[in-house]
Design a protein around this motif. Sequence first.
Motif, PDB file in Angstrom:
ATOM      1  N   GLY A  32       0.824  -1.211   0.137  1.00  0.00           N
ATOM      2  CA  GLY A  32       0.078  -0.025   0.033  1.00  0.00           C
ATOM      3  C   GLY A  32       0.636   1.273  -0.011  1.00  0.00           C
ATOM      4  N   ALA A  33       2.126   1.265  -0.192  1.00  0.00           N
ATOM      5  CA  ALA A  33       3.260   2.232  -0.202  1.00  0.00           C
ATOM      6  C   ALA A  33       3.253   2.965   1.131  1.00  0.00           C
ATOM      7  N   GLY A  34       3.293   2.313   2.066  1.00  0.00           N
ATOM      8  CA  GLY A  34       3.531   2.877   3.543  1.00  0.00           C
ATOM      9  C   GLY A  34       4.892   3.190   3.526  1.00  0.00           C
ATOM     10  N   HIS A  35       5.647   2.376   3.420  1.00  0.00           N
ATOM     11  CA  HIS A  35       7.237   2.610   3.332  1.00  0.00           C
ATOM     12  C   HIS A  35       7.719   3.386   2.358  1.00  0.00           C
ATOM     13  N   ALA A  36       7.137   3.279   1.115  1.00  0.00           N
ATOM     14  CA  ALA A  36       7.379   3.854  -0.072  1.00  0.00           C
ATOM     15  C   ALA A  36       7.114   5.454   0.162  1.00  0.00           C
ATOM     16  N   SER A  37       5.969   5.746   0.532  1.00  0.00           N
ATOM     17  CA  SER A  37       5.604   7.197   0.845  1.00  0.00           C
ATOM     18  C   SER A  37       6.379   7.887   1.880  1.00  0.00           C
ATOM     19  N   ARG A  38       6.871   7.112   2.890  1.00  0.00           N
ATOM     20  CA  ARG A  38       7.699   7.741   3.698  1.00  0.00           C
ATOM     21  C   ARG A  38       9.212   8.056   3.229  1.00  0.00           C
ATOM     22  N   ILE A  39       9.784   7.178   2.375  1.00  0.00           N
ATOM     23  CA  ILE A  39      10.892   7.362   1.711  1.00  0.00           C
ATOM     24  C   ILE A  39      10.813   8.348   0.716  1.00  0.00           C
ATOM     25  N   ALA A  40       9.589   8.575  -0.086  1.00  0.00           N
ATOM     26  CA  ALA A  40       9.257   9.520  -0.925  1.00  0.00           C
ATOM     27  C   ALA A  40       9.233  11.134  -0.371  1.00  0.00           C
ATOM     28  N   SER A  41       8.768  11.048   0.858  1.00  0.00           N
ATOM     29  CA  SER A  41       8.696  12.257   1.395  1.00  0.00           C
ATOM     30  C   SER A  41      10.081  12.849   1.950  1.00  0.00           C
ATOM     31  N   LEU A  42      10.935  12.219   1.762  1.00  0.00           N
ATOM     32  CA  LEU A  42      12.486  12.702   2.229  1.00  0.00           C
ATOM     33  C   LEU A  42      13.438  12.673   0.832  1.00  0.00           C
ATOM     34  N   LEU A  43      12.765  12.704  -0.374  1.00  0.00           N
ATOM     35  CA  LEU A  43      13.352  12.734  -1.551  1.00  0.00           C
ATOM     36  C   LEU A  43      12.915  14.092  -2.074  1.00  0.00           C
ATOM     37  N   GLY A  44      14.015  14.691  -2.643  1.00  0.00           N
ATOM     38  CA  GLY A  44      13.702  16.027  -3.532  1.00  0.00           C
ATOM     39  C   GLY A  44      13.481  15.711  -4.982  1.00  0.00           C
ATOM     40  N   LYS A  45      13.359  16.723  -5.722  1.00  0.00           N
ATOM     41  CA  LYS A  45      12.781  16.666  -7.242  1.00  0.00           C
ATOM     42  C   LYS A  45      13.756  15.827  -8.075  1.00  0.00           C
ATOM     43  N   ASN A  46      15.172  15.794  -7.642  1.00  0.00           N
ATOM     44  CA  ASN A  46      16.092  14.970  -8.195  1.00  0.00           C
ATOM     45  C   ASN A  46      16.154  13.696  -7.622  1.00  0.00           C
ATOM     46  N   GLY A  47      15.394  13.202  -6.617  1.00  0.00           N
ATOM     47  CA  GLY A  47      15.418  11.752  -6.206  1.00  0.00           C
ATOM     48  C   GLY A  47      14.283  11.032  -7.186  1.00  0.00           C
ATOM     49  N   THR A  48      14.699   9.703  -6.841  1.00  0.00           N
ATOM     50  CA  THR A  48      13.711   8.674  -7.484  1.00  0.00           C
ATOM     51  C   THR A  48      13.229   7.660  -6.842  1.00  0.00           C
ATOM     52  N   LEU A  49      12.060   7.297  -6.642  1.00  0.00           N
ATOM     53  CA  LEU A  49      11.519   6.013  -5.939  1.00  0.00           C
ATOM     54  C   LEU A  49      10.950   5.022  -6.873  1.00  0.00           C
TER      55      LEU A  49
END
Length: 311
Positions: A32-49
């Motif tokens: 359900g993207a629980g971990h993924a959304s936490r990871i994404a929240s710490l990434l900037g516009k140059n980050g990739t998930l």
Amino acid sequence: MEFHHISVMADEVIRGLNIKSDGIYVDCTLGGAGHASRIASLLGKNGTLLGIDQDETAVAAAKEKLACCICHTIVVHDNFKNLTAILARENITGVDGFLFDLGVSSPQIDDAERGFSYMHDAPLDMRMDQHESLTAYDVVNNYSELHLTDIFKKYGEERWSKRIAKFIILYRQETPIKTTAQLVDIICRAIPAAVRRNNPGHPAKRIFQAIRIEVNNELGILKKSFECAVEHLTQHGRLTVITFHSLEDRITKQTLKLMATGCICPPDLPICICGHKRQIRLCGKALTPSETELIDNPRSKSAKLRIAEKL
């Protein structure tokens, strides 16, 4: 149904991944993207998930949940056993962190029609990927007594494996076993009443686990997938793995330990001839959920988190 899942040890995973705002991170079991959304929240516009899941319901829910992230997000319907091909397809050569959250997710258990749960009556299915052909019905109705006994022992560590397999064979000689309720009834009759009275857990739990692992080849793909992930990690990149039962954890522990070891030649050899190189370092011992998390999410009870860093 709505895909709602409580992420296990989310804080520990985030610390373990040591996230860089412009890094590339892969959640191999998106859910359900629980971990993924936490990871994404710490990434900037140059980050990739990059998120991967074999369950179409999970993929749809994850796309919706990650839609507002500012980082570049890619959601793929696939199995992490195809990790090399997935990364190549997305032109990703170096990854800063991988997450494997193994086992079955809460929505899959709670959706009675999926046939994962011994608590609900449903057709025998248990496929995480509905496009796969092998189902729990096929295992229960077509496997030989010897084969059933073997997977019940190997994947369920069930003491009464042989007797349960025998009861299944006898039952299906009269009529096919089509539902989870039928299977639960057979298991309960196969295990002696005194044993059931003295064991607090549900008598079908181990057998359902074994069949689920067989249907989805859950253990067979782990070692190669971990090795593939480490191969694609950048220097100091992190690999995080959450397991939920002893079989998963044993494979994870042994695979990471081997990759964290240099020469594996017999100690009496004067020089190394194996050529085995140390690839990772283990970041401490396995972590377990906090007391607070155990109260908030009882399903996290058996979870273990292992973390490794690429050398």
